[in-house]
Design a protein around this motif. Sequence first.
Motif, PDB file in Angstrom:
ATOM      1  N   VAL A   1     -74.061  14.079  71.126  1.00 55.72           N
ATOM      2  CA  VAL A   1     -73.214  15.274  71.199  1.00 55.72           C
ATOM      3  C   VAL A   1     -72.811  15.636  69.769  1.00 55.72           C
ATOM      4  O   VAL A   1     -72.260  14.803  69.042  1.00 55.72           O
ATOM      5  N   GLN A   2     -73.118  16.856  69.350  1.00 52.85           N
ATOM      6  CA  GLN A   2     -72.782  17.331  68.020  1.00 52.85           C
ATOM      7  C   GLN A   2     -72.019  18.628  68.124  1.00 52.85           C
ATOM      8  O   GLN A   2     -72.444  19.560  68.802  1.00 52.85           O
ATOM      9  N   ASN A   3     -70.864  18.712  67.445  1.00 50.30           N
ATOM     10  CA  ASN A   3     -70.017  19.900  67.514  1.00 50.30           C
ATOM     11  C   ASN A   3     -69.806  20.481  66.119  1.00 50.30           C
ATOM     12  O   ASN A   3     -69.441  19.766  65.180  1.00 50.30           O
ATOM     13  N   TYR A   4     -70.029  21.809  65.993  1.00 50.14           N
ATOM     14  CA  TYR A   4     -69.744  22.503  64.742  1.00 50.14           C
ATOM     15  C   TYR A   4     -68.254  22.852  64.673  1.00 50.14           C
ATOM     16  O   TYR A   4     -67.728  23.524  65.557  1.00 50.14           O
ATOM     17  N   TYR A   5     -67.624  22.397  63.612  1.00 48.33           N
ATOM     18  CA  TYR A   5     -66.235  22.788  63.368  1.00 48.33           C
ATOM     19  C   TYR A   5     -66.199  23.529  62.025  1.00 48.33           C
ATOM     20  O   TYR A   5     -66.274  22.911  60.971  1.00 48.33           O
ATOM     21  N   MET A   6     -66.204  24.833  62.013  1.00 47.47           N
ATOM     22  CA  MET A   6     -66.098  25.745  63.129  1.00 47.47           C
ATOM     23  C   MET A   6     -67.422  26.489  63.319  1.00 47.47           C
ATOM     24  O   MET A   6     -68.192  26.624  62.392  1.00 47.47           O
ATOM     25  N   TYR A   7     -67.655  26.985  64.535  1.00 44.52           N
ATOM     26  CA  TYR A   7     -68.774  27.885  64.781  1.00 44.52           C
ATOM     27  C   TYR A   7     -68.297  29.328  64.644  1.00 44.52           C
ATOM     28  O   TYR A   7     -69.037  30.199  64.231  1.00 44.52           O
ATOM     29  N   HIS A   8     -67.058  29.558  65.028  1.00 47.34           N
ATOM     30  CA  HIS A   8     -66.330  30.788  64.697  1.00 47.34           C
ATOM     31  C   HIS A   8     -64.932  30.358  64.298  1.00 47.34           C
ATOM     32  O   HIS A   8     -64.190  29.819  65.115  1.00 47.34           O
ATOM     33  N   GLY A   9     -64.574  30.555  63.038  1.00 53.83           N
ATOM     34  CA  GLY A   9     -63.270  30.108  62.562  1.00 53.83           C
ATOM     35  C   GLY A   9     -62.141  31.028  62.985  1.00 53.83           C
ATOM     36  O   GLY A   9     -61.114  30.583  63.463  1.00 53.83           O
ATOM     37  N   GLY A  10     -62.323  32.328  62.777  1.00 50.26           N
ATOM     38  CA  GLY A  10     -61.311  33.283  63.209  1.00 50.26           C
ATOM     39  C   GLY A  10     -60.212  33.496  62.188  1.00 50.26           C
ATOM     40  O   GLY A  10     -60.421  33.390  60.973  1.00 50.26           O
ATOM     41  N   THR A  11     -59.025  33.795  62.694  1.00 52.01           N
ATOM     42  CA  THR A  11     -57.918  34.258  61.866  1.00 52.01           C
ATOM     43  C   THR A  11     -56.637  33.516  62.223  1.00 52.01           C
ATOM     44  O   THR A  11     -56.347  33.317  63.401  1.00 52.01           O
ATOM     45  N   ASN A  12     -55.886  33.131  61.189  1.00 49.79           N
ATOM     46  CA  ASN A  12     -54.552  32.550  61.397  1.00 49.79           C
ATOM     47  C   ASN A  12     -53.530  33.684  61.485  1.00 49.79           C
ATOM     48  O   ASN A  12     -52.813  33.970  60.526  1.00 49.79           O
ATOM     49  N   PHE A  13     -53.489  34.322  62.629  1.00 50.53           N
ATOM     50  CA  PHE A  13     -52.588  35.461  62.798  1.00 50.53           C
ATOM     51  C   PHE A  13     -51.130  35.017  62.660  1.00 50.53           C
ATOM     52  O   PHE A  13     -50.772  33.869  62.946  1.00 50.53           O
TER      53      PHE A  13
END
Length: 739
Positions: free
Chosen positions: A297-309
């Motif tokens: 199991v491999q997880n991308y951190y992040m695949y979509h980072g987004g915004t610190n609203f």
Amino acid sequence: MATRSASSKNSTYILSLPLFFLLLFFPSLSLSISSNVTYDGRSLFISGRRRIIISASIHYPRSVPAMWPGLVEAAKEGGVDAIETYVFWNGHEPSPGNYYFEDRFDLVKFAKIVRDAGLYMILRIGPFVAAEWNYGGVPVWLHYVPGTTFRTNDEPFKKHMERFTKYIVDMMKHERLFASQGGHIILAQIENEYGDIEKVYGDGGKPYAMWAASMALSQDIGVPWIMCQQYDAPDNVINTCNSFYCDQFTPNSPNKPKIWTENWPGWFQTFGATNPHRPPEDIAFSVARFFQKGGTVQNYYMYHGGTNFGRTAGGPFITTSYDYDAPIDEYGLVRQPKWGHLKELHNAIKQCENILLFGNSALINFGPLQEANIYTDHSGGCSAFLSNMDEEKDKLIVFQNKSYSLPPWSVSILPDCKNVAFNTAKVKTQTSVIEMIDEKLQSSEGWSIFKEKVGIWGNPDFVKNELVDHINTTKDSTDYLWYTTSFDIKGGEKISKQSLLMVESKGHAAHVFVNGKLQASGYGNGTEIKFNLTTPVTLKPGRNDLALLSMTVGLPNAGPFYEWVGAGPTSVKISGLTSRTLDLSSHSWAYKIGLEGEHLSLFSPYGNGDLNWKMYSQPPIKQPLMWYKIIVDTPKGDDPIGLDMQHMGKGLAWLNGYPVGRYWPRKSSPNDKCTTTCNYRGKFFPDKCRTGCGQPTQRWYHVPRSWFQPTGKNTLVIFEETGGDPTKIIFARRQTKNF
């Protein structure tokens, strides 16, 4: 299907009766994509079938509900099997027992979007998450519960942590989202980065870690629990790896599979620093090596980072953008060639999945830095991974009577042990360039202005003969705390033209006002939050008023006893008087928490603040402590929107009451080390590939399309601390051009 009560405070979860009876008597109607999850030393079993899982981190509060379906679909199209997210405790329990699961924090809605897309889900409940998120996700109010130290065996912390964890587990169970119920959640994580607990808290950390594991296991969820970086996790909890490279990671038990919780495809940003990048070739190399060496199991951190609203960014000094140089960018657009290169990698790995999971493995060394892992099964199937770990030279190897040329720092994947389906160093995907297309603020109305008072507005909250800690005073209810005092210069005392004000501060930032005028500002940075500010000041005979506007820029999110790290001035002195240095540290200080504009809710389009605004056809510019409001049209088209704040100083922004977040076009040093090209070869580290020397760390601030009124007027509110030119604020449409 489960429905929620209308009360978000009580948040009681019940089954809707019609669907309950349908599921009871006709279970095949369930939207189930799995039934149970077990594991052995090779892999997870999902519904009795071995699986390789490629997962993508998308944090629901770092985007908006209108974006969630598109983000999940883009991840699925990119060859992802699962979506991973943290659960953000402080967003869901803003005060003890008061729960919130609406809008960006609607965890159930997000989970169901993932389910309906046919993807699995990995739920990292925490409740400590780190994640460059304010206080690491732990509510600030918990720090003020007597007897509490975060992430230790202290009973108050364990009590509240257990209660919240059970609340989340019960919510997911009532919604029937765990795989054991026919749902799609295949793994759940308790706490985060346990390796750090033991290093930091020593004997106090280990008992807590074991207690947390025991507490988690008592929850009847029917899927495995994982613990991040707990190298001696209990037998029935899977320990996982976080790093840029986890190919050599070995679970603490031979009966547990290799799980990589965080493969970092980039890095986070801090105000005043350059921007980090990680080449797609190196990310692909790390993933290929992980599966080559038996990863499951491999997880991308992040695949979509987004915004610190809003004020959710931690750090301190973490930027509002959490783009992370991820395969899907902050605005929701795929980043090429990274997204496409990884998609091709995923496809090649999936071609090998059956043989990897059921075959026998063998290792062949071709040299000190070249090797092959070969997997074969009883039917004659064969897959191979050929690696060249040399950072400089191509290598020609002969494998099964055929020659293969391996670029430096690369892995070739051969699903049939003959033909190369993918090489990590050979990027064939198209490249895209991001463009920000300017669009001026369109408004048929003028500007509304509110001038924030310097120092105390209304009555002081309290007065003390000392400098108090900023965080313990505001309890993170606001970024701002006023420290005000006055002092007299006697008539016969001479004032030097070289009078200096000296402020020592634990961080994070401060503006100094003397007799109502802004004199100077001081800031820490991402590596050293403390700062000393020395500035010339103009004094006068008689009474002088001193006001310090102290600011936090996101609270710490990790580290030793991070909740005990303070902020604010610790010493204030004035030199340049003929007979003395004036130490004001123990003077009588009057304090005011927050800004008057915050108290009046000037950022809300529904508040009663209209009476406080004054209309101007042209706003005053380059003045400190100014609130600006303008009614603007919705930008044309459907491109994502950024707010260009390069001509402003520092402050906060809102659109239609939604919190865009902190803006601060603070520039990095032109003397920092930046690169025009990034060498993917060799071990990656965050300072390896940097851009933007001498430029603002963050110029554009994401404003989600769903925050705009579709046909009407929009209220943009800006609070500016130091002075800027709001007439030069523009919207920008974010577009990609492929070539």
